[in-house]
Design an enzyme around this catalytic site. Structure first.
Site, short mmCIF file in Angstrom:
data_model
loop_
_atom_site.label_atom_id
_atom_site.label_comp_id
_atom_site.label_asym_id
_atom_site.label_seq_id
_atom_site.Cartn_x
_atom_site.Cartn_y
_atom_site.Cartn_z
N PHE A 136 0.85 -1.18 0.00
CA PHE A 136 0.00 0.00 0.00
C PHE A 136 0.89 1.23 0.00
O PHE A 136 1.74 1.39 0.87
CB PHE A 136 -0.92 0.04 1.22
CG PHE A 136 -1.85 1.21 1.21
CD1 PHE A 136 -3.03 1.16 0.49
CD2 PHE A 136 -1.54 2.38 1.88
CE1 PHE A 136 -3.89 2.26 0.44
CE2 PHE A 136 -2.38 3.48 1.85
CZ PHE A 136 -3.57 3.42 1.12
N ASP A 221 9.65 2.62 1.03
CA ASP A 221 8.53 3.35 1.60
C ASP A 221 8.52 3.10 3.10
O ASP A 221 8.17 2.01 3.56
CB ASP A 221 7.23 2.87 0.95
CG ASP A 221 5.99 3.56 1.52
OD1 ASP A 221 6.08 4.17 2.60
OD2 ASP A 221 4.92 3.43 0.91
N LYS A 250 3.73 10.65 7.96
CA LYS A 250 3.09 10.29 9.22
C LYS A 250 3.77 10.91 10.44
O LYS A 250 3.58 12.08 10.73
CB LYS A 250 2.98 8.77 9.34
CG LYS A 250 1.97 8.16 8.37
CD LYS A 250 1.67 6.73 8.66
CE LYS A 250 0.70 6.10 7.66
NZ LYS A 250 -0.66 6.63 7.73
#
Length: 393
Positions: A136, A221, A250
């Site tokens: 994702f 990532d 984040k």
């Protein structure tokens, strides 16, 4: 809370099935709703609030910047962006930073870097990126194109071309996809949304070897698994490797919307130039003041040491649950990014019940209870979480 929820359904596009809670404020590792009910938060806004809620130093730094300047555009320099970039370069041991507004935008930038690097080398655009199944990377069309989940993609095709998918932790699957058109290999160091799967060390090192031998860019990532969550500032450090491109977001802003892609020297010198990429808000003084403050607080408050210490206790308590309850198949994860695999796809039901008990959790991969607590948690917080979780069971 019902009037607020009714009003929200009237005016906010229904793209999330939200839980019936209206959150109002936070303190430490706890959140409070508008009815003053208290919740122990072991999701931290999907891995965002690493420093916990209402950190006084962080709030002071943000308020100070608000009083000075919140936006300039990237036509000019600003001090917080320079300071934040210096600290991020120091943390990653890489070379150049581009600040974005989100993790998805960081992925978009990384894709463009890889394609421009390959274009500069070959003079053509016939290039491919290898991504991983069950990955994702975001919801925009570029990020969706490298997300290995057809359910997310189907309604939005055609996506960008030149993407191949290999099997995570299966090096032979990767080797089968590598060819002369391959310009990058993109993967999460620990798959999050896909079910909390850490990369095997031999798998990641072999990918790095392939990339170096063939001048293919390695893109990691670490939007969810980075920023100290596994006990090192970035998860790749524990594998003894360094990517060509890193994406982060984040926890980078501890609640403020900010992300970044970071390049090593080789990639930075041979990819994007003025006119290739840009952003109006990315790198603005307010967001970068948050990044700068976060990176300083990690050092001042010894966040990594706390993660290293508490992770062992956390894993031990989760392992006890695996032994105690037959509907829990296994524990997966690293540091304070953990998952319990639940039989019969009951994870979603457990999350709903936990919320009723005053515990915030989220799921991953459909059948995994996902734990992403603030990095400031204590053993006492873990004990409280276990007690509430057992009540939920």
């Amino acid at each position: 809370m019902n009037p607020y929820m009714d009003r929200g359904e009237e005016v906010i596009l229904h793209t999330y099935n939200r839980y019936p809670v209206v959150l109002d404020r936070g303190e430490g590792v706890y959140l409070y709703d508008v009815d003053h009910r208290k919740y122990l938060d072991f999701a931290s806004g999907i891995g965002v609030y690493s420093l916990g809620y209402s950190n006084e130093t962080f709030k002071h730094n943000i308020k100070e910047q608000v009083d000075k300047l919140t936006h300039t555009s990237n036509l000019y320099y600003n001090v917080p962006a320079i300071e934040a970039a210096e600290k991020l370069i120091h943390a990653t041991k890489m070379s150049k930073v581009f600040f974005t507004n989100s993790g998805t935008e960081a992925i978009e930038g990384a894709i463009k870097v890889a394609r421009k690097y390959a274009f500069n080398k070959t003079g053509n655009t016939e290039h491919e990126i290898i991504a991983m199944e069950h990955s994702f990377h975001g919801r925009s069309l570029g990020a969706l194109s490298v997300t290995g989940n057809p359910a997310y993609q189907e309604a939005f095709k055609p996506l960008i071309g030149g993407i191949q998918f290999a099997v995570f932790n299966d090096i032979e699957s990767v080797k089968e996809k590598v060819n002369d058109k391959t310009c990058a290999i993109l993967l999460e160091t620990i798959q999050g949304e896909g079910g909390i799967y850490p990369a095997d060390e031999c798998f990641l090192k072999e990918i790095e070897k392939i990339c170096k031998e063939r001048d293919i860019l390695l893109i990691l990532d670490e939007i969810q698994c980075g920023m100290g969550r596994t006990g090192t500032m970035f998860a790749y450090e524990s594998y003894g490797i360094t990517p060509d491109i890193l994406t982060t977001a984040k926890a980078l802003g501890n609640g403020l919307p900010v992300g970044a892609f970071v390049l090593n020297e080789k990639t930075a010198k041979a990819s994007l130039v003025p006119g290739d990429h840009g952003t109006t808000y990315g790198g603005n003084p307010l967001a970068c003041a948050a990044v700068s403050s976060v990176l300083s607080l990690y050092e001042d408050e010894k966040i990594l040491k706390n993660v290293q210490k508490i992770s062992k206790y956390f894993e031990k308590q989760l392992d006890k649950l695996v032994d105690q309850y037959e509907f829990i198949e296994e524990r997966r994860g690293k540091g304070l990014m953990q998952g319990l695999v639940i039989k019969e796809r009951l994870a979603g039901d457990i999350v709903k019940r936990a919320l009723e008990e005053g515990l915030i959790l989220i799921t991953a991969g459909g059948n995994v209870l996902r734990f992403l607590p603030p990095l400031i948690i204590t053993e006492a917080d873990v004990d409280t979480m276990i007690k509430l979780l057992k009540k939920s069971f």
